[in-house]
Design a protein around this motif. Structure first.
Motif, PDB file in Angstrom:
ATOM      1  N   GLN A 143     -10.031  -0.832 -10.832  1.00  0.00           N
ATOM      2  CA  GLN A 143      -9.496  -0.759  -9.476  1.00  0.00           C
ATOM      3  C   GLN A 143     -10.368  -1.558  -8.507  1.00  0.00           C
ATOM      4  O   GLN A 143     -11.460  -2.009  -8.851  1.00  0.00           O
ATOM      5  CB  GLN A 143      -9.408   0.694  -9.028  1.00  0.00           C
TER       6      GLN A 143
ATOM      7  N   LYS B  23     -14.298   0.335  -3.116  1.00  0.00           N
ATOM      8  CA  LYS B  23     -14.023   1.138  -1.933  1.00  0.00           C
ATOM      9  C   LYS B  23     -14.029   0.273  -0.680  1.00  0.00           C
ATOM     10  O   LYS B  23     -13.202   0.466   0.229  1.00  0.00           O
ATOM     11  CB  LYS B  23     -15.051   2.254  -1.806  1.00  0.00           C
TER      12      LYS B  23
ATOM     13  N   LEU C 116      -6.744  -0.109   4.002  1.00  0.00           N
ATOM     14  CA  LEU C 116      -6.150   1.213   4.213  1.00  0.00           C
ATOM     15  C   LEU C 116      -6.537   1.831   5.554  1.00  0.00           C
ATOM     16  O   LEU C 116      -5.842   2.736   6.031  1.00  0.00           O
ATOM     17  CB  LEU C 116      -6.546   2.139   3.067  1.00  0.00           C
TER      18      LEU C 116
ATOM     19  N   TYR D 138      -2.701  -2.556  -2.953  1.00  0.00           N
ATOM     20  CA  TYR D 138      -3.602  -1.550  -2.385  1.00  0.00           C
ATOM     21  C   TYR D 138      -2.984  -0.150  -2.447  1.00  0.00           C
ATOM     22  O   TYR D 138      -3.190   0.666  -1.561  1.00  0.00           O
ATOM     23  CB  TYR D 138      -3.952  -1.921  -0.933  1.00  0.00           C
TER      24      TYR D 138
ATOM     25  N   SER E 244       0.843  -1.192   0.000  1.00  0.00           N
ATOM     26  CA  SER E 244       0.000   0.000   0.000  1.00  0.00           C
ATOM     27  C   SER E 244       0.881   1.246   0.000  1.00  0.00           C
ATOM     28  O   SER E 244       2.108   1.167  -0.061  1.00  0.00           O
ATOM     29  CB  SER E 244      -0.921  -0.004   1.225  1.00  0.00           C
TER      30      SER E 244
ATOM     31  N   ASN F   3      -5.862  -1.860  -7.790  1.00  0.00           N
ATOM     32  CA  ASN F   3      -5.332  -1.162  -6.631  1.00  0.00           C
ATOM     33  C   ASN F   3      -6.430  -0.254  -6.085  1.00  0.00           C
ATOM     34  O   ASN F   3      -7.620  -0.547  -6.267  1.00  0.00           O
ATOM     35  CB  ASN F   3      -4.067  -0.388  -7.010  1.00  0.00           C
ATOM     36  N   CYS F   4      -6.063   0.829  -5.441  1.00  0.00           N
ATOM     37  CA  CYS F   4      -7.034   1.761  -4.876  1.00  0.00           C
ATOM     38  C   CYS F   4      -6.791   3.158  -5.424  1.00  0.00           C
ATOM     39  O   CYS F   4      -6.787   4.151  -4.690  1.00  0.00           O
ATOM     40  CB  CYS F   4      -6.932   1.749  -3.351  1.00  0.00           C
TER      41      CYS F   4
ATOM     42  N   CYS G  49     -10.748  -1.591  -0.429  1.00  0.00           N
ATOM     43  CA  CYS G  49      -9.650  -0.679  -0.103  1.00  0.00           C
ATOM     44  C   CYS G  49      -9.721  -0.222   1.352  1.00  0.00           C
ATOM     45  O   CYS G  49      -8.701  -0.212   2.059  1.00  0.00           O
ATOM     46  CB  CYS G  49      -9.680   0.520  -1.040  1.00  0.00           C
ATOM     47  N   ASP G  50     -10.911   0.161   1.796  1.00  0.00           N
ATOM     48  CA  ASP G  50     -11.045   0.648   3.162  1.00  0.00           C
ATOM     49  C   ASP G  50     -10.632  -0.403   4.183  1.00  0.00           C
ATOM     50  O   ASP G  50     -10.039  -0.083   5.226  1.00  0.00           O
ATOM     51  CB  ASP G  50     -12.485   1.098   3.430  1.00  0.00           C
TER      52      ASP G  50
ATOM     53  N   CYS H 258      -2.566   3.637  -3.298  1.00  0.00           N
ATOM     54  CA  CYS H 258      -3.639   4.629  -3.342  1.00  0.00           C
ATOM     55  C   CYS H 258      -3.284   5.905  -4.100  1.00  0.00           C
ATOM     56  O   CYS H 258      -4.147   6.743  -4.338  1.00  0.00           O
ATOM     57  CB  CYS H 258      -4.110   4.975  -1.929  1.00  0.00           C
ATOM     58  N   GLU H 259      -2.017   6.070  -4.478  1.00  0.00           N
ATOM     59  CA  GLU H 259      -1.641   7.276  -5.223  1.00  0.00           C
ATOM     60  C   GLU H 259      -0.417   7.010  -6.078  1.00  0.00           C
ATOM     61  O   GLU H 259       0.510   6.308  -5.664  1.00  0.00           O
ATOM     62  CB  GLU H 259      -1.347   8.429  -4.267  1.00  0.00           C
TER      63      GLU H 259
END
Length: 351
Positions: free
Chosen positions: A326, A329, A336, A295, A273, A318-319, A332-333, A297-298
């Motif tokens: 992707q 949510k 993350l 995972y 992540s 991924n997220c 991912c949550d 996120c950016e």
């Protein structure tokens, strides 16, 4: 190593040459325990002129260039079935032993420890069984070891990485377990492939000791856990790093941004992540970067459009907000919301 020494079939037969006599005994013992030879490759293994045998290569002895010896064996890709007899230890002048892609079974005989000049041992893609063949640890000249695609099991001994002569180590696609030895970087190998075993544990920080030699490190599907250590980024000669299909967590070590020779980086199918930093995406030799099924996120800067640089890039599942294909949510949550602190992970050690 390509075997180029020509056969010397008649001028220096085993008559009067004790080393060729010993080789004859060893090769005849081997022929007796070959149960299937579909291409009839060994049918001319008859008589004392062993240098005329197919797959057998002769040359001058290293300690006496007036004496002819058996220096190489190449039986690759012949689908031969049988096992390796103790008498192979009589071929004490062997430098190269290649028998990959056959149906040899059983264990590697301890008598191979007599092969003090052996620098290439390739027994890959056969049916060998048992624990790690400890006999290879006693070969002082060994530079290339290929055990892949067999049924070896148990732990890989830490002594393997005390060998400063080994340049390439292939132990992938066996049944090895335990953990990757903590003295991993004590050897000077340029290629190490652990893939498709069940080691578990994490990659030890001692990987940094490979800094002056390591060019390829493949740890695909080895049940690795924990975070990638920052020390991976110390491997300044690294061209290929593949840790896909494991249970790695945490961010990409920023130290990887210093690997200017890196061509392939595969992090796919883990639980990593955090951000994908620009420093990695602008590596000058990067040609293939896969981080799918994690995972993240950016993606910073150019990382969001690496294909524009001609890099083969895969960031699916991924997220990444705004990107196609992707994770949901909810998925991912679940990850993350529980950020990973890598300093909490401790490697299980094997010494």
């Amino acid at each position: 190593m390509k075997l180029e020494t020509k056969h010397t079939g008649d001028h220096r037969s085993s008559v009067g040459n004790p080393r060729l006599k010993q080789a004859y005994i060893g090769l005849q013992a081997w022929k007796k325990v070959i149960y299937s030879d579909p291409t009839n490759f060994t049918t001319n293994w008859v008589g004392s002129s062993v240098c005329s045998y197919r797959g057998i290569f002769c040359g001058p002895a290293m300690d006496d260039n007036t004496t002819t010896v058996v220096s190489g064996i190449d039986l690759n890709h012949l689908d031969i079935a049988g096992f390796l007899p103790d008498e192979l230890g009589l071929l004490s002048d062997l430098a190269v032993f290649h028998i990959n892609s056959n149906r040899f079974c059983g264990i590697l005989p301890q008598s191979l420890s007599n092969l003090s000049l052996l620098h290439e041992l390739d027994v890959s893609n056969n049916r060998f069984v048992g624990p790690f063949p400890s006999v290879v640890l006693s070969l002082p000249s060994l530079r290339y070891l290929d055990l892949r695609y067999n049924e070896f099991e148990g732990a890989v001994p830490s002594q393997l990485f005390n060998n400063i002569t080994l340049d390439a180590i292939f132990v992938n696609n066996n049944r090895f377990t335990s953990v990757i030895p903590s003295n991993l970087g004590m050897s000077t190998a340029s290629v190490v492939v652990f893939a498709n075993n069940k080691f578990g544990g994490c990659l030890p920080p001692s990987i940094a000791n490979f800094a002056n030699s390591m060019e390829e490190l493949l740890l695909i599907n080895t049940s690795l856990t924990g975070c990638l250590p920052e020390e991976v980024g110390y491997l300044y000669k690294l061209r290929v790093l593949d840790v896909s299909n494991n249970q790695l967590v945490g961010p990409i070590p920023y130290s990887i941004a210093g690997l200017s020779h890196l061509e392939q980086l595969n992090l796919a199918h883990n639980m990593m992540s955090g951000d994908v930093s620009t420093g990695i995406c602008v590596l000058p030799n990067l040609a293939n970067f896969t981080l799918s099924y994690n995972y993240f996120c950016e993606e910073e800067g150019i990382c969001g459009n690496l294909t524009s640089r001609g890099v083969v890039f895969d960031d699916r599942r991924n997220c990444l907000i705004g990107k196609k294909q992707q994770r949901s949510k909810k998925e991912c949550d679940a990850v993350l919301d529980h950020p990973v602190h890598c300093h909490h992970f401790q490697c299980r050690q094997q010494t």
